[in-house]
Design a protein around this motif. Structure first.
Motif, short mmCIF file in Angstrom:
data_model
loop_
_atom_site.label_atom_id
_atom_site.label_comp_id
_atom_site.label_asym_id
_atom_site.label_seq_id
_atom_site.Cartn_x
_atom_site.Cartn_y
_atom_site.Cartn_z
N ARG A 45 -74.24 -2.68 -42.85
CA ARG A 45 -73.60 -2.56 -44.15
C ARG A 45 -72.85 -1.23 -44.31
N GLY A 46 -72.93 -0.40 -43.29
CA GLY A 46 -72.22 0.88 -43.34
C GLY A 46 -72.64 1.66 -42.11
N THR A 47 -72.05 2.83 -41.97
CA THR A 47 -72.32 3.62 -40.77
C THR A 47 -73.78 4.07 -40.72
N ALA A 48 -74.30 4.52 -41.88
CA ALA A 48 -75.68 4.98 -41.89
C ALA A 48 -76.63 3.81 -41.65
N ASP A 49 -76.26 2.65 -42.19
CA ASP A 49 -77.10 1.46 -42.01
C ASP A 49 -77.15 1.04 -40.54
N ALA A 50 -76.02 1.17 -39.85
CA ALA A 50 -75.99 0.83 -38.43
C ALA A 50 -77.00 1.68 -37.67
N ILE A 51 -77.06 2.97 -38.01
CA ILE A 51 -78.02 3.85 -37.33
C ILE A 51 -79.44 3.48 -37.76
N TRP A 52 -79.59 3.19 -39.07
CA TRP A 52 -80.93 2.87 -39.57
C TRP A 52 -81.49 1.61 -38.88
N GLN A 53 -80.62 0.62 -38.71
CA GLN A 53 -81.09 -0.63 -38.08
C GLN A 53 -81.50 -0.42 -36.62
N ASN A 54 -81.06 0.67 -36.03
CA ASN A 54 -81.44 0.96 -34.65
C ASN A 54 -82.21 2.26 -34.55
N LEU A 55 -82.94 2.56 -35.63
CA LEU A 55 -83.58 3.87 -35.71
C LEU A 55 -84.64 4.06 -34.63
N SER A 56 -85.24 2.97 -34.20
CA SER A 56 -86.28 3.10 -33.17
C SER A 56 -85.71 3.72 -31.89
N PHE A 57 -84.43 3.42 -31.63
CA PHE A 57 -83.77 4.01 -30.46
C PHE A 57 -83.70 5.53 -30.60
N LEU A 58 -83.31 5.97 -31.80
CA LEU A 58 -83.23 7.42 -32.06
C LEU A 58 -84.62 8.04 -31.98
N LYS A 59 -85.60 7.34 -32.55
CA LYS A 59 -86.96 7.90 -32.59
C LYS A 59 -87.56 8.02 -31.21
N SER A 60 -87.25 7.06 -30.35
CA SER A 60 -87.87 7.09 -29.02
C SER A 60 -87.11 7.98 -28.05
N SER A 61 -85.96 8.51 -28.47
CA SER A 61 -85.22 9.42 -27.60
C SER A 61 -85.88 10.80 -27.66
N HIS A 62 -85.57 11.64 -26.68
CA HIS A 62 -86.19 12.96 -26.67
C HIS A 62 -85.18 14.08 -26.83
N GLU A 63 -83.88 13.74 -26.80
CA GLU A 63 -82.86 14.77 -26.86
C GLU A 63 -82.85 15.41 -28.25
N PRO A 64 -82.68 16.73 -28.33
CA PRO A 64 -82.77 17.38 -29.63
C PRO A 64 -81.59 17.13 -30.56
N TYR A 65 -80.39 16.89 -30.02
CA TYR A 65 -79.21 16.77 -30.88
C TYR A 65 -78.50 15.44 -30.71
#
Lengths: 357, 422
Positions: A83-103
């Protein structure tokens, strides 16, 4: 780690003869030694997916990291499109959470530029910023009303951020490229989602600009967005200028793209080319002036192509006149046709049956 | 167990001395062809298009360019978990270490490589011909005939038959006799140097003949198999096939590509030829230029006039220069106001402004009249030609030359100017 948000079909638009829009951002990421890249796409993703068929073209096929393509998916909790750019990230948040890179680098795939993201990151750390936004002062001939405009203070902190203003107060725009700490991003995205907010610019950048340290990183080199017909046309035409070609094609680092295994371009008797870019796999029998001809196009006898862009795999029959046009990919133009963009650029979409070749 | 029905062994170790300075620093299979390709791309692409995904490439002479070009085989889709392309150079052994002394000796030294794939058939190829051929059709023929060895042959004009290995066959295509470069040929079926062997036959023959010095397929292995009574068959191929072993045949084969509809067509969707593409940008043709009857590779900048020529990738041709009937390979730059006639200019050459190549009368070359003929000007890779000089026909230049190398700014026809050591 990098993430490409708000990808549309625009990312897959051919640029400068042999590239696609997204190649510039992906190459910049690869050249900045970013190894893990996620591409978010939903709008007409087929041609983009075809283009991203392998991570090897951008050298992302390493054991660490890789190239990920995220399209909206139905889950037990969620069956929405992005539904938007932030939503796209939110829907795949597990990917961000399981990553280890700081930035995280967030960038859009519809811009033509070269940028070392490490320089932006160093600046981000030096300024102790929460979010760094890449900004650029646009040239007077370019309308800034379709961009986000920003005003920076003396320290380059963003004081004002207006998304697509009707009247722009500054000529400094946001290039849609952001650097942010991963945990910070997760926190903000989750907050957003709780409040049913979906847009990274309106709901995060604009709302948080007083609370968080949001800084602008100014670039001065070539940068163009290709999301409107006019800008798309002008950006391609820019590549007829020697300094633009030199900057992108000759200077380090290179821009990469998918290799198509096409033969060299061929010029037969009657070919007459002036100030034009011709890509591999083309066969030219006619006159081409001030134009960009993309890969694998055929231009028949006695044709005249002027001030135009002919996209991939177009067949142009004999005695055709095309001026001030963008000819859509895989088109077939019948012999003896005439297309002239009288005031402005005409987009030609012709899907006639093709008997030859 | 890893098992492949047929694997290919590609002989790419030869120098190809008749290509003169073009092969001074690179093996013949790595020489550029048709703008962006290298000669080895043709057999490698034939392999993958024929469904052969295991290829051993035997290298020996100047292999660096070849190794970088092949890499792990990505351009030909030959990067495989099992099989794929493997570069096989000669190696040291506990006893009897030697170079590859002949075509069959090279294969003999790699018996272990072939054994590891448990093949039924082995295809032997050479890396110096331009053609499109479906080896699977040849294999079908081989199986249908119940052959032990099948040799691909090509009908050639009778008067030229004396230059080839000639096969004499019965009505069923079975080979009854063969002659190597006969003075009075009795048939016009020339061997193309492409063989399919039953693995057992090949292995047995190579081991039996191992002590033969300079073990060669045409001279030793095929006669051995014939004498033993193995069924040998000739597979007749009638498509385009070109040996580019001499400068003049190399030049001709390149020039044939620019015909309106060339006999050897690179633009067909079917049977693509793959190569390692290093440069992606489109080519630029400026206001001041003319291009007609030519093919030009990616990333070239054309400011001059180009007629009847094959231009590689990343080439610059300066304003006011006129190039005719020439081959210019990757990354070479031609200055402004030059005149280039019937020249073969290798990679990374720099030609200064106002240079005239290929002018005046044809005089036979003084050092190697059989290599540098047909009025060609041949320039080896990384050569430098200073500005303002003129060069006659049947000449060869190799190395960084300076003004003082050209008396009166002129290299007369038939002269050789070699400064890089051949």
């Amino acid at each position: 780690m990098g993430a490409l948000s708000h990808s549309r079909a625009v990312c897959a638009m051919p640029v400068a003869g042999s590239y696609r829009g997204i190649d510039f951002t992906l190459s910049n990421m690869s050249n900045s030694h970013i190894q893990k890249v996620a591409v978010f796409t939903q709008y007409n993703a087929r041609s983009l997916n075809e283009h991203l068929s392998s991570s090897k073209w951008w050298d992302f096929g390493r054991k660490q990291g890789g190239l990920y393509v995220f399209t909206p998916a139905v889950t037990a909790e969620n069956s929405n499109w992005y539904r938007g750019t932030a939503d796209a990230i939110w829907q795949n948040l597990s990917f961000l959470k399981s990553s280890h890179e700081p930035y995280v680098v967030i960038a859009s795939g519809d811009c033509v530029y070269k940028l070392d993201f490490n320089a932006v990151l160093e600046y981000h750390i030096e300024k102790k910023a929460d979010i760094t936004v890449v900004c650029r002062d646009m040239e007077p001939q370019i309308g800034v009303e379709r961009y986000g405009t920003v005003r920076l203070d003396e320290d380059n902190r963003i004081e004002e951020f207006e998304e697509k203003p009707l009247y722009a107060k500054t000529r400094t725009i946001s290039c849609g490229i952001y650097v942010i700490r991963r945990r910070q991003l997760i926190e903000m995205i989750e907050k957003c989602a709780e409040e049913d907010r979906y847009d990274f610019v309106r709901d995060i950048l604009v709302r948080y600009k007083e609370l968080k340290r949001i800084y602008g990183y100014k670039i001065t080199d070539y940068w163009r967005n290709i999301a409107s017909v006019e800008d798309y046309y002008n950006t391609n035409m820019d590549f007829l200028k020697p300094e633009v070609r030199d900057y992108f094609f000759k200077q380090y680092p290179d821009i990469y793209s998918k290799v198509d295994d096409l033969p060299p371009a061929k010029y037969n008797v009657g070919a007459k080319i002036k100030n034009s870019l011709i890509s591999s796999g083309c066969i030219v029998n006619g006159v081409v002036e001030n134009s960009v001809i993309f890969k694998k196009s055929y231009i028949g006898n006695n044709c005249v192509i002027k001030n135009s862009i002919v996209l991939n795999d177009v067949y142009i029959g004999d005695n055709t006149h095309i001026e001030n046009c963008i000819v859509e990919s895989r088109g077939t133009i019948q012999a003896g046709s005439r297309y002239v963009g009288e005031d402005g650029i005409k987009v030609v979409v012709e899907k006639n049956a093709r008997y030859v070749i | 167990m890893i098992k492949k029905e047929m694997i290919a062994m590609l002989l790419a170790g030869g120098q190809g001395s008749r290509l003169g300075v073009l092969t001074s620093k690179v093996a013949k299979p790595a020489v550029s062809f048709g703008g962006k390709y290298r000669i080895i791309d043709f057999p490698l692409s034939n392999c993958i298009n024929s469904g052969i995904d295991t290829v051993g490439v035997l290298t020996q002479y100047q292999p660096l360019r070849l190794n970088t070009h092949i890499g792990i085989g990505i351009p030909w889709d030959l990067d495989r978990n099992f099989g794929g392309v493997t570069v096989l150079p000669p190696y040291e052994k506990s006893t009897n270490s030697e170079w590859y002394t002949g075509t069959a000796n090279a294969i003999y030294q790699n018996l272990d490589y072939m054994e590891s794939y448990h093949p039924d058939y082995v295809l032997i190829l050479s890396g110096d011909h331009i053609y499109k051929m479906d080896y699977e059709v040849m294999l079908d023929f081989h199986q249908k005939k119940g052959a032990d060895v099948t040799i691909a042959v090509m009908p050639v004009p009778m008067e030229e038959a004396g230059r080839f290995g000639i096969m004499i066959t019965d009505g069923d295509h079975r080979i009854t006799e063969f002659e190597e470069k006969p003075a009075h040929p009795r048939s016009n079926l020339a061997s193309m140097g492409i063989y399919i062997f039953n693995w057992k036959t090949l292995k047995e023959a190579l081991i039996a003949m191992a002590d033969q010095p300079a073990l060669d397929f045409g001279k030793h292995v095929i006669p051995y198999c014939h004498e033993k009574g193995s069924p040998l068959y000739a597979y007749e191929f009638t498509g385009y096939w070109k040996d580019v072993g001499t400068l003049s045949s190399y030049w001709e084969a390149n020039m044939e590509l620019i015909d309106l509809v060339p006999e050897f067509n690179l633009y067909e969707e079917y049977w693509k030829i793959y190569t390692k593409s290093e440069i992606l940008p489109p080519q630029y043709v400026s206001d001041s230029s003319a291009v007609e009857r030519c093919i030009i590779g990616e990333g070239s900048d054309i400011y001059g006039e180009v007629y009847n020529s094959v231009i590689g990738c990343g080439v610059t041709i300066g304003k006011g220069s006129v190039v005719r009937d020439s081959i210019i390979m990757n990354q070479t730059s031609i200055g402004e106001g030059c005149e280039v006639n019937k020249a073969i200019i290798a990679e990374n050459v720099s030609v200064g402004d106002h240079v005239r190549l290929g002018i005046g009368e044809e005089v036979p070359n003084e050092t190697a009249p059989h290599i540098y003929d047909q009025g060609l000007v041949t320039i080896g890779e990384k050569s430098v030609i200073p500005e303002g000089v003129s060069v006659g026909r049947n000449t060869v230049i190799f190395g960084e030359t300076e003004k003082k190398d050209y008396p009166d700014s002129y290299l007369a026809g038939g002269k050789s100017l070699i400064k890089a050591g051949e």
